[in-house]
Motif scaffolding. Structure first.
Motif, PDB file in Angstrom:
ATOM      1  N   ARG A 199       4.087   3.475  -3.899  1.00 35.55           N
ATOM      2  CA  ARG A 199       5.068   2.275  -2.860  1.00 35.55           C
ATOM      3  C   ARG A 199       6.146   3.358  -2.087  1.00 35.55           C
ATOM      4  NH1 ARG A 199      10.128   0.280  -3.188  1.00 35.55           N
ATOM      5  NH2 ARG A 199      10.710   1.302  -6.072  1.00 35.55           N
ATOM      6  N   LEU A 200       6.936   4.104  -2.743  1.00 36.43           N
ATOM      7  CA  LEU A 200       8.033   4.928  -2.444  1.00 36.43           C
ATOM      8  C   LEU A 200       6.638   5.698  -1.006  1.00 36.43           C
ATOM      9  CD1 LEU A 200      10.769   5.966  -4.762  1.00 36.43           C
ATOM     10  CD2 LEU A 200      10.693   4.381  -3.454  1.00 36.43           C
ATOM     11  N   LYS A 201       5.963   6.100  -1.188  1.00 40.40           N
ATOM     12  CA  LYS A 201       5.442   6.721  -0.213  1.00 40.40           C
ATOM     13  C   LYS A 201       4.657   5.931   0.500  1.00 40.40           C
ATOM     14  CE  LYS A 201       3.729  10.969  -3.347  1.00 40.40           C
ATOM     15  NZ  LYS A 201       3.021  11.963  -3.835  1.00 40.40           N
ATOM     16  N   ARG A 202       5.082   5.014   0.700  1.00 41.69           N
ATOM     17  CA  ARG A 202       4.370   3.583   1.248  1.00 41.69           C
ATOM     18  C   ARG A 202       2.701   3.519   1.487  1.00 41.69           C
ATOM     19  NH1 ARG A 202       8.420   1.612   5.041  1.00 41.69           N
ATOM     20  NH2 ARG A 202       6.901   1.770   6.825  1.00 41.69           N
ATOM     21  N   PHE A 295     -16.111  -6.099 -20.805  1.00 46.34           N
ATOM     22  CA  PHE A 295     -16.530  -4.909 -19.776  1.00 46.34           C
ATOM     23  C   PHE A 295     -15.437  -4.998 -19.258  1.00 46.34           C
ATOM     24  CE2 PHE A 295     -15.321 -10.017 -19.604  1.00 46.34           C
ATOM     25  CZ  PHE A 295     -13.715 -10.241 -18.257  1.00 46.34           C
ATOM     26  N   ARG A 296     -15.544  -3.940 -17.776  1.00 40.61           N
ATOM     27  CA  ARG A 296     -14.265  -3.860 -17.153  1.00 40.61           C
ATOM     28  C   ARG A 296     -14.141  -4.165 -15.939  1.00 40.61           C
ATOM     29  NH1 ARG A 296     -15.286  -1.033 -20.910  1.00 40.61           N
ATOM     30  NH2 ARG A 296     -17.977  -1.051 -20.115  1.00 40.61           N
ATOM     31  N   VAL A 297     -13.403  -4.588 -14.843  1.00 40.75           N
ATOM     32  CA  VAL A 297     -13.210  -4.736 -13.864  1.00 40.75           C
ATOM     33  C   VAL A 297     -12.104  -3.641 -12.607  1.00 40.75           C
ATOM     34  CG1 VAL A 297     -13.408  -6.706 -12.082  1.00 40.75           C
ATOM     35  CG2 VAL A 297     -13.165  -7.093 -14.482  1.00 40.75           C
ATOM     36  N   ALA A 298     -12.992  -3.005 -12.008  1.00 38.83           N
ATOM     37  CA  ALA A 298     -12.465  -1.879 -11.025  1.00 38.83           C
ATOM     38  C   ALA A 298     -11.476  -2.815  -9.686  1.00 38.83           C
ATOM     39  CB  ALA A 298     -13.055  -0.992 -10.874  1.00 38.83           C
ATOM     40  N   PHE A 299     -10.598  -2.379  -9.487  1.00 37.62           N
ATOM     41  CA  PHE A 299      -9.973  -3.166  -8.289  1.00 37.62           C
ATOM     42  C   PHE A 299      -9.343  -1.704  -7.464  1.00 37.62           C
ATOM     43  CE2 PHE A 299      -8.932  -6.591 -11.116  1.00 37.62           C
ATOM     44  CZ  PHE A 299      -9.420  -7.346 -10.564  1.00 37.62           C
ATOM     45  N   LYS A 300      -9.793  -2.009  -5.798  1.00 36.65           N
ATOM     46  CA  LYS A 300      -9.754  -0.424  -4.952  1.00 36.65           C
ATOM     47  C   LYS A 300      -7.875  -0.906  -4.962  1.00 36.65           C
ATOM     48  CE  LYS A 300      -9.995  -3.965  -0.973  1.00 36.65           C
ATOM     49  NZ  LYS A 300     -10.389  -3.622   0.048  1.00 36.65           N
ATOM     50  N   PRO A 301      -8.150   0.317  -4.310  1.00 38.05           N
ATOM     51  CA  PRO A 301      -6.463   0.288  -3.043  1.00 38.05           C
ATOM     52  C   PRO A 301      -6.089  -0.914  -2.423  1.00 38.05           C
ATOM     53  CG  PRO A 301      -7.685   2.229  -2.956  1.00 38.05           C
ATOM     54  CD  PRO A 301      -8.409   2.105  -3.304  1.00 38.05           C
ATOM     55  N   VAL A 302      -4.853  -1.538  -2.365  1.00 36.78           N
ATOM     56  CA  VAL A 302      -4.704  -2.155  -1.274  1.00 36.78           C
ATOM     57  C   VAL A 302      -4.903  -2.078   0.140  1.00 36.78           C
ATOM     58  CG1 VAL A 302      -3.214  -4.192  -0.814  1.00 36.78           C
ATOM     59  CG2 VAL A 302      -3.486  -3.854  -3.496  1.00 36.78           C
ATOM     60  N   ALA A 303      -5.713  -2.612   0.738  1.00 36.50           N
ATOM     61  CA  ALA A 303      -6.013  -2.455   2.310  1.00 36.50           C
ATOM     62  C   ALA A 303      -4.398  -2.646   2.407  1.00 36.50           C
ATOM     63  CB  ALA A 303      -6.906  -3.083   2.665  1.00 36.50           C
ATOM     64  N   THR A 304      -3.342  -2.884   2.643  1.00 41.60           N
ATOM     65  CA  THR A 304      -2.365  -2.831   3.829  1.00 41.60           C
ATOM     66  C   THR A 304      -1.784  -2.028   3.177  1.00 41.60           C
ATOM     67  OG1 THR A 304      -2.286  -5.614   3.942  1.00 41.60           O
ATOM     68  CG2 THR A 304      -0.235  -4.355   4.276  1.00 41.60           C
ATOM     69  N   ILE A 305      -1.479  -0.721   4.054  1.00 38.00           N
ATOM     70  CA  ILE A 305      -0.318   0.074   3.834  1.00 38.00           C
ATOM     71  C   ILE A 305       0.920   0.261   4.803  1.00 38.00           C
ATOM     72  CG2 ILE A 305      -1.935   1.693   2.181  1.00 38.00           C
ATOM     73  CD1 ILE A 305      -2.810   2.937   4.541  1.00 38.00           C
ATOM     74  N   MET A 306       1.952   0.776   4.632  1.00 39.54           N
ATOM     75  CA  MET A 306       2.914   0.720   5.061  1.00 39.54           C
ATOM     76  C   MET A 306       3.301   2.491   6.198  1.00 39.54           C
ATOM     77  SD  MET A 306       4.362  -2.010   4.665  1.00 39.54           S
ATOM     78  CE  MET A 306       3.954  -3.183   3.737  1.00 39.54           C
ATOM     79  N   MET A 307       1.839   2.271   6.893  1.00 43.80           N
ATOM     80  CA  MET A 307       1.942   3.765   7.266  1.00 43.80           C
ATOM     81  C   MET A 307       0.599   3.067   8.824  1.00 43.80           C
ATOM     82  SD  MET A 307      -0.381   6.240   5.408  1.00 43.80           S
ATOM     83  CE  MET A 307       0.796   6.271   3.888  1.00 43.80           C
ATOM     84  N   ASP A 308       0.562   3.738   9.787  1.00 47.06           N
ATOM     85  CA  ASP A 308      -0.130   3.317  10.883  1.00 47.06           C
ATOM     86  C   ASP A 308      -1.493   4.237  10.442  1.00 47.06           C
ATOM     87  OD1 ASP A 308       1.742   2.932  12.395  1.00 47.06           O
ATOM     88  OD2 ASP A 308       2.629   4.677  13.899  1.00 47.06           O
ATOM     89  N   THR A 320      -3.412   0.600  17.125  1.00 45.98           N
ATOM     90  CA  THR A 320      -2.252   0.648  16.060  1.00 45.98           C
ATOM     91  C   THR A 320      -2.149  -0.328  15.237  1.00 45.98           C
ATOM     92  OG1 THR A 320      -2.639   3.298  17.128  1.00 45.98           O
ATOM     93  CG2 THR A 320      -0.723   2.638  14.938  1.00 45.98           C
ATOM     94  N   VAL A 321      -2.323  -0.182  14.685  1.00 50.73           N
ATOM     95  CA  VAL A 321      -1.896  -1.292  13.708  1.00 50.73           C
ATOM     96  C   VAL A 321      -1.089  -0.274  12.326  1.00 50.73           C
ATOM     97  CG1 VAL A 321      -3.428  -2.101  13.907  1.00 50.73           C
ATOM     98  CG2 VAL A 321      -3.884  -1.472  12.004  1.00 50.73           C
ATOM     99  N   SER A 322      -0.205  -1.128  11.427  1.00 53.52           N
ATOM    100  CA  SER A 322       0.461  -1.251  10.408  1.00 53.52           C
ATOM    101  C   SER A 322       1.167  -1.658   9.999  1.00 53.52           C
ATOM    102  CB  SER A 322       2.261  -0.265  10.720  1.00 53.52           C
ATOM    103  OG  SER A 322       2.942   0.518   9.757  1.00 53.52           O
ATOM    104  N   GLY A 323       1.568  -1.655   8.768  1.00 54.42           N
ATOM    105  CA  GLY A 323       1.910  -2.908   7.485  1.00 54.42           C
ATOM    106  C   GLY A 323       2.659  -3.799   7.766  1.00 54.42           C
ATOM    107  N   LYS A 324       3.206  -4.684   7.657  1.00 56.06           N
ATOM    108  CA  LYS A 324       4.948  -5.434   7.832  1.00 56.06           C
ATOM    109  C   LYS A 324       5.033  -6.156   6.621  1.00 56.06           C
ATOM    110  CE  LYS A 324       6.448  -4.638  12.609  1.00 56.06           C
ATOM    111  NZ  LYS A 324       5.792  -4.945  13.778  1.00 56.06           N
TER     112      LYS A 324
END
Length: 364
Positions: A199-202, A295-308, A320-324
């Motif tokens: 989170r701190l690394k955005r 059973f097990r379910v795999a979840f990807k990294p959230v697609a919205t990231i706080m970087m360009d 260029t898009v950046s998460g807000k």
């Protein structure tokens, strides 16, 4: 289309992330199921945003209101309607991507499919829709409790950090003892630190939710296309950010010989039939065999990231898009009650379907 799930115990959800609210209608719930609004709310509180430092800080109380189908604390057999009003939408956080396609989101596919899209939090594609599923799943859990069937899920992996113990070796009563919902406190602390650092690394990171259904009877599941594991797989892969599903030995089973993998049948002291091992994950031939279903379910990294990030807009121009705004650095802790709810809905549906399978089981 595609907003309903189940056949006998059937739910239909509605609403968008930044609309007035979300809701669900349950059709087919038998009369007499205890419906406790406080219990439903407690389940929603496990999923709601803003519950800890490792989740999105959107402040939604997710207060549920039962509109129909319940009288004097029990279901009436008529459709149950529930609604959850949105309270903390910040639609302006999304105005900058009104015409841009965010990488790995549903923006582009929704735009192409419908010719328009609700860019505010993804609209219908937002994981906020799952609040309605959790509300419905709470009632399914109440129904299953009548038959001593229990559904439990927990976080078993975050990024490279993985629980090495099986569910039989864990104390599942400890799932809620920490904010990441991992029943091993030492591993949980490492997971929390990793998510907070991410989170701190955005940035964001993925993980795995494991689940076990105990007490399910023999016979749940319908050949050929409605096998129980196929139904569970569909349920889990319908959850936002889910990227994989495996049950029993899963992909690890391919490394074994058949002589190592087969579950031998044995009888207990009361003459009941069981399997000596459970690599089948409680399902054989698509039908439950009475053992624990896991059973097990795999979840990807959230697609919205706080970087360009590089992308394009609706006209094909480079942008260029950046998460807000407020987003989860990792979804797995909040996904635990969603996985439980979807599993409960599947089991409840097939429990009702099973009642019409054999003539000697039909009573008047």
């Amino acid at each position: 289309m595609g907003n309903s799930f189940g056949r006998k115990f059937r739910i239909t959800t509605f609403g968008e992330s930044h609309g007035r609210g979300l809701g669900v209608t349950i059709d087919g719930c038998p009369a007499g199921v205890p419906v406790d609004e406080e219990y439903i709310q407690a389940e929603l509180d496990r999923r709601r945003p803003g519950q800890s430092k490792i989740t999105t800080q959107r402040k939604e109380g997710d207060k549920v209101e039962i509109l129909s189908g319940v009288f004097e604390g029990v279901s009436t057999g008529t459709p149950i309607g529930m609604i959850i009003m949105n309270q903390d939408q910040k639609s302006k956080d999304y105005s900058h991507i009104a015409k841009s396609f965010r990488p790995s989101h549903a923006d582009y596919t929704y735009h192409e499919k419908y010719g328009q899209r609700d860019y505010r939090g993804g609209g219908r594609s937002s994981a906020r829709e799952t609040a309605a599923r959790v509300a419905a799943g709470a009632i399914a859990k109440r129904m299953l409790a009548h038959f001593d069937i229990k559904v439990q899920a927990y976080v078993s992996q975050v990024g490279p950090l993985k629980l090495e113990k099986s569910y039989q070796e864990l104390d599942l009563s400890q799932i809620e003892s920490n904010i990441v919902r991992c029943p091993d406190q030492q591993v949980a602390e490492q997971m929390i630190a990793l998510i907070d650092d991410t989170r701190l690394k955005r940035d964001t990171i993925g993980g795995v939710v494991s689940a076990v259904v105990s007490g399910a009877p023999v016979g749940l599941g319908e050949p050929v296309f409605d096998r129980l594991h196929a139904e569970l797989g569909k349920a889990m892969l319908s959850i936002n950010a889910a990227k994989g599903f495996e049950y029993g030995s899963g992909f690890d089973g391919v490394a074994l010989y058949g002589s190592q993998h087969n579950d031998a049948f044995v009888t207990d002291k009361d003459g009941g039939i069981h399997t000596k091992t459970n690599r089948s994950g409680g399902i054989q031939g698509g039908i439950s065999n009475g053992e624990d279903i896991y059973f097990r379910v795999a979840f990807k990294p959230v697609a919205t990231i706080m970087m360009d990030q590089e992308s394009i807009d609706v006209d094909g121009n480079a942008v260029t898009v950046s998460g807000k705004g407020r987003h989860d650095p990792c979804v797995v802790s909040r996904a635990v009650p969603i996985v439980e709810s979807m599993a409960a809905l599947v089991i409840a549906d097939h429990l009702l379907l099973q009642q019409s399978t054999r003539l000697d089981q039909i009573t008047l």
